[in-house]
Write a protein that holds these residues in place. Structure first.
Motif, PDB file in Angstrom:
ATOM      1  N   LYS A 155      41.721  -1.493  19.098  1.00 39.12           N
ATOM      2  CA  LYS A 155      43.142  -1.483  19.449  1.00 39.12           C
ATOM      3  C   LYS A 155      43.399  -1.142  20.920  1.00 39.12           C
ATOM      4  CE  LYS A 155      44.341  -1.714  15.008  1.00 39.12           C
ATOM      5  NZ  LYS A 155      44.690  -3.036  14.434  1.00 39.12           N
ATOM      6  N   TYR A 156      44.507  -1.673  21.373  1.00 32.40           N
ATOM      7  CA  TYR A 156      45.115  -1.282  22.650  1.00 32.40           C
ATOM      8  C   TYR A 156      46.162  -0.240  22.306  1.00 32.40           C
ATOM      9  CZ  TYR A 156      49.356  -2.142  25.571  1.00 32.40           C
ATOM     10  OH  TYR A 156      50.514  -2.041  26.292  1.00 32.40           O
ATOM     11  N   TRP A 157      45.989   0.973  22.780  1.00 27.67           N
ATOM     12  CA  TRP A 157      47.002   2.001  22.526  1.00 27.67           C
ATOM     13  C   TRP A 157      47.044   2.949  23.717  1.00 27.67           C
ATOM     14  CZ3 TRP A 157      50.772   1.561  19.194  1.00 27.67           C
ATOM     15  CH2 TRP A 157      51.628   2.647  19.020  1.00 27.67           C
ATOM     16  N   GLY A 158      47.889   2.664  24.660  1.00 25.86           N
ATOM     17  CA  GLY A 158      48.021   3.521  25.836  1.00 25.86           C
ATOM     18  C   GLY A 158      47.933   2.689  27.105  1.00 25.86           C
ATOM     19  N   LYS A 159      48.820   3.040  28.060  1.00 25.03           N
ATOM     20  CA  LYS A 159      48.839   2.315  29.326  1.00 25.03           C
ATOM     21  C   LYS A 159      48.390   3.227  30.459  1.00 25.03           C
ATOM     22  CE  LYS A 159      52.782  -0.600  27.966  1.00 25.03           C
ATOM     23  NZ  LYS A 159      52.977  -0.105  26.595  1.00 25.03           N
ATOM     24  N   ARG A 160      47.684   2.633  31.402  1.00 27.09           N
ATOM     25  CA  ARG A 160      47.385   3.407  32.606  1.00 27.09           C
ATOM     26  C   ARG A 160      48.436   3.114  33.674  1.00 27.09           C
ATOM     27  NH1 ARG A 160      42.799   2.000  36.761  1.00 27.09           N
ATOM     28  NH2 ARG A 160      41.365   1.414  35.137  1.00 27.09           N
ATOM     29  N   GLY A 216      54.809  -9.137  29.689  1.00 31.40           N
ATOM     30  CA  GLY A 216      55.886  -9.077  28.696  1.00 31.40           C
ATOM     31  C   GLY A 216      55.580  -8.076  27.602  1.00 31.40           C
ATOM     32  N   SER A 217      54.379  -8.145  27.073  1.00 32.98           N
ATOM     33  CA  SER A 217      53.901  -7.212  26.054  1.00 32.98           C
ATOM     34  C   SER A 217      52.388  -7.241  26.151  1.00 32.98           C
ATOM     35  CB  SER A 217      54.359  -7.663  24.662  1.00 32.98           C
ATOM     36  OG  SER A 217      53.943  -6.730  23.688  1.00 32.98           O
ATOM     37  N   GLY A 218      51.779  -6.063  26.244  1.00 33.80           N
ATOM     38  CA  GLY A 218      50.337  -6.026  26.493  1.00 33.80           C
ATOM     39  C   GLY A 218      49.549  -6.924  25.556  1.00 33.80           C
ATOM     40  N   SER A 219      49.782  -6.769  24.257  1.00 33.92           N
ATOM     41  CA  SER A 219      48.974  -7.508  23.287  1.00 33.92           C
ATOM     42  C   SER A 219      49.194  -9.015  23.385  1.00 33.92           C
ATOM     43  CB  SER A 219      49.271  -7.007  21.871  1.00 33.92           C
ATOM     44  OG  SER A 219      50.655  -7.099  21.599  1.00 33.92           O
ATOM     45  N   ALA A 220      50.270  -9.461  24.023  1.00 30.49           N
ATOM     46  CA  ALA A 220      50.542 -10.900  24.161  1.00 30.49           C
ATOM     47  C   ALA A 220      49.470 -11.597  24.992  1.00 30.49           C
ATOM     48  CB  ALA A 220      51.916 -11.122  24.792  1.00 30.49           C
ATOM     49  N   CYS A 221      48.796 -10.862  25.873  1.00 31.55           N
ATOM     50  CA  CYS A 221      47.769 -11.517  26.708  1.00 31.55           C
ATOM     51  C   CYS A 221      46.646 -12.052  25.835  1.00 31.55           C
ATOM     52  CB  CYS A 221      47.236 -10.561  27.785  1.00 31.55           C
ATOM     53  SG  CYS A 221      46.073  -9.319  27.216  1.00 31.55           S
ATOM     54  N   ARG A 222      46.442 -11.443  24.637  1.00 38.22           N
ATOM     55  CA  ARG A 222      45.372 -11.916  23.743  1.00 38.22           C
ATOM     56  C   ARG A 222      45.813 -13.117  22.927  1.00 38.22           C
ATOM     57  NH1 ARG A 222      44.877  -5.938  21.924  1.00 38.22           N
ATOM     58  NH2 ARG A 222      46.142  -6.889  20.308  1.00 38.22           N
ATOM     59  N   SER A 223      47.151 -13.285  22.698  1.00 31.98           N
ATOM     60  CA  SER A 223      47.629 -14.435  21.918  1.00 31.98           C
ATOM     61  C   SER A 223      47.615 -15.736  22.732  1.00 31.98           C
ATOM     62  CB  SER A 223      49.041 -14.183  21.370  1.00 31.98           C
ATOM     63  OG  SER A 223      48.968 -13.425  20.177  1.00 31.98           O
TER      64      SER A 223
HETATM   65  C1  DP6 Z   1      49.091  -1.231  17.592  1.00 27.29           C
HETATM   66  O1  DP6 Z   1      51.493  -4.921  22.834  1.00 27.29           O
HETATM   67  O2  DP6 Z   1      53.378  -4.324  21.265  1.00 27.29           O
HETATM   68  O3  DP6 Z   1      49.403  -3.578  17.882  1.00 27.29           O
HETATM   69  O4  DP6 Z   1      52.464  -3.496  25.606  1.00 27.29           O
HETATM   70  O5  DP6 Z   1      54.244  -1.863  25.027  1.00 27.29           O
HETATM   71  O6  DP6 Z   1      54.545  -4.286  24.486  1.00 27.29           O
HETATM   72  P1  DP6 Z   1      53.566  -3.137  24.661  1.00 27.29           P
HETATM   73  O7  DP6 Z   1      52.906  -2.859  23.248  1.00 27.29           O
HETATM   74  P2  DP6 Z   1      52.309  -3.862  22.172  1.00 27.29           P
HETATM   75  O8  DP6 Z   1      51.344  -2.875  21.381  1.00 27.29           O
HETATM   76  C2  DP6 Z   1      50.401  -3.295  20.437  1.00 27.29           C
HETATM   77  C3  DP6 Z   1      49.825  -2.122  19.765  1.00 27.29           C
HETATM   78  C4  DP6 Z   1      48.962  -2.410  18.542  1.00 27.29           C
HETATM   79  C5  DP6 Z   1      47.489  -2.520  18.938  1.00 27.29           C
HETATM   80  C6  DP6 Z   1      47.019  -3.822  19.521  1.00 27.29           C
HETATM   81  O9  DP6 Z   1      47.611  -4.885  19.269  1.00 27.29           O
HETATM   82  O10 DP6 Z   1      45.991  -3.783  20.225  1.00 27.29           O
END
Ligand code: DP6
Length: 322
Positions: free
Chosen positions: A14-19, A135-142
């Motif tokens: 998971k991605y959880w936390g921004k630097r 736009g949203s961090g996880s969007a870069c993977r989609s």
């Molecule tokens: C739990 O990408 O929705 O799904 O970057 O603030 O827009 P922002 O957050 P977002 O967070 C995804 C969190 C997660 C883990 C993941 O997809 O890696």
């Protein structure tokens, strides 16, 4: 007229936390599977005569924070293209918005591809991934089809997702609750970083999990991939629960579904549970086992709440709305 389609992805690490909140640089890298369900379709028309962006979200005029986030994103695209023209944006989700089913990932991936095209930018996959990240961090993977690794990077140029080779994977999504969540992942991430005593431990563990996950991918070792996936999700939720005020995304039924994964494995079925910022649980398995895993789960949750998914395509332009 530019129309793009993108699918949600579910992270195995998971991605959880921004630097960096402004540039949307993550504290750690992550790895995910883009699915073939719940597409978002977004149409963007540049309209120099419009005074301000006109945004429609699932058929309704968008206002408030939703509209602000889309306009802020369009500002980035306008800055890149040198245009000052407003746009009309029409976006439709087939995934319940805000229910922990990753709608912001498919949403901003589709918007990045459609808006870049509408404003005449010629971006390659890496540049689109970097743009979607804003736009949203996880969007870069989609932006990427199938399995993707998001390199945390150290600046805007080095933080992007790209494909990673591995075994054919599938997922079964168990929809525990499709209502919007009480605390957005953005706010919860910030609160975890600022108040959870486990935030630092989470970042260290996630970094180590990503290294181990890449090794498991190279070996195409599904049990190792699954064990890391399940454990990584629980580590993230532990850090979130320790925030103050606390945030609990997992419901009693979510926990019971993690038990169901144990039970399936005890019966020789390789299925592993994970959950994002919400109560829904996704079961990771070999692509060929998706139907068996779904059938095995019908003793835990009604069949109508189980959705089988396989690896889906990355975000792309289409001729007409899907
Ligand atoms: C739990 O990408 O929705 O799904 O970057 O603030 O827009 P922002 O957050 P977002 O967070 C995804 C969190 C997660 C883990 C993941 O997809 O890696």
């Amino acid at each position: 007229m530019s129309i793009a389609v993108a699918h949600p992805n579910i992270a195995l690490v998971k991605y959880w936390g921004k630097r960096d909140d402004a540039l949307m640089l993550p504290a750690t890298g992550s790895l995910s599977l883009t699915l073939d369900i719940f597409p978002t379709t977004t149409r963007v028309d540049v309209d120099p005569t419009a005074e301000g962006d006109v945004i429609t979200f699932d058929g309704e005029p968008a206002t408030g924070p939703v509209a602000q986030r889309i306009t802020a994103f369009l500002e980035l695209v306008r800055a890149l293209s040198g245009s000052t023209a407003s746009a009309r944006v029409d976006t439709r989700n087939s995934v319940p918005t805000g229910a922990g089913l990753a709608s912001s990932a498919s949403g901003f991936a589709a918007l990045a591809v459609a808006a870049a095209d509408a404003y005449g930018l010629d971006l390659d996959q890496r540049a689109l991934s970097r743009l979607a990240r804003r736009g949203s961090g996880s969007a870069c993977r989609s932006i990427i089809g199938g399995t993707a690794i998001w390199h945390a990077g150290t600046d805007d140029a080095t933080s992007f997702a790209e494909p990673i080779d591995g075994p054919e994977l599938g997922m079964v999504i168990a929809v525990v609750d499709d209502r919007a969540k009480a605390v957005s992942s953005r706010e919860a991430m910030r609160r975890t970083r600022d108040t959870s005593p486990y935030a630092e431990a989470w970042e260290q563990a996630a970094g180590a999990d990503l290294v181990a996950m890449q090794e498991a991918f190279a070996r195409r070792d599904i049990p190792a991939i699954g064990e890391l996936t399940e454990s990584n999700a629980l580590r993230m939720h532990a850090a979130i629960m320790a925030a103050r005020p606390p945030i609990r995304y997992l419901a009693p039924q979510s926990i019971a579904l993690f038990d169901a994964a144990d039970r399936m494995r005890a019966h020789g079925l390789q299925a592993y549970a994970t959950a994002d910022a919400g109560p829904n649980v996704a079961f990771l398995c070999a692509a060929d086992d998706v139907d068996i895993v779904r059938d095995a789960l019908t003793t835990d949750i009604p069949a109508g709440r189980l959705i089988a998914a396989h690896a889906g395509a990355g975000a792309r332009l289409v001729e007409a709305p899907a």
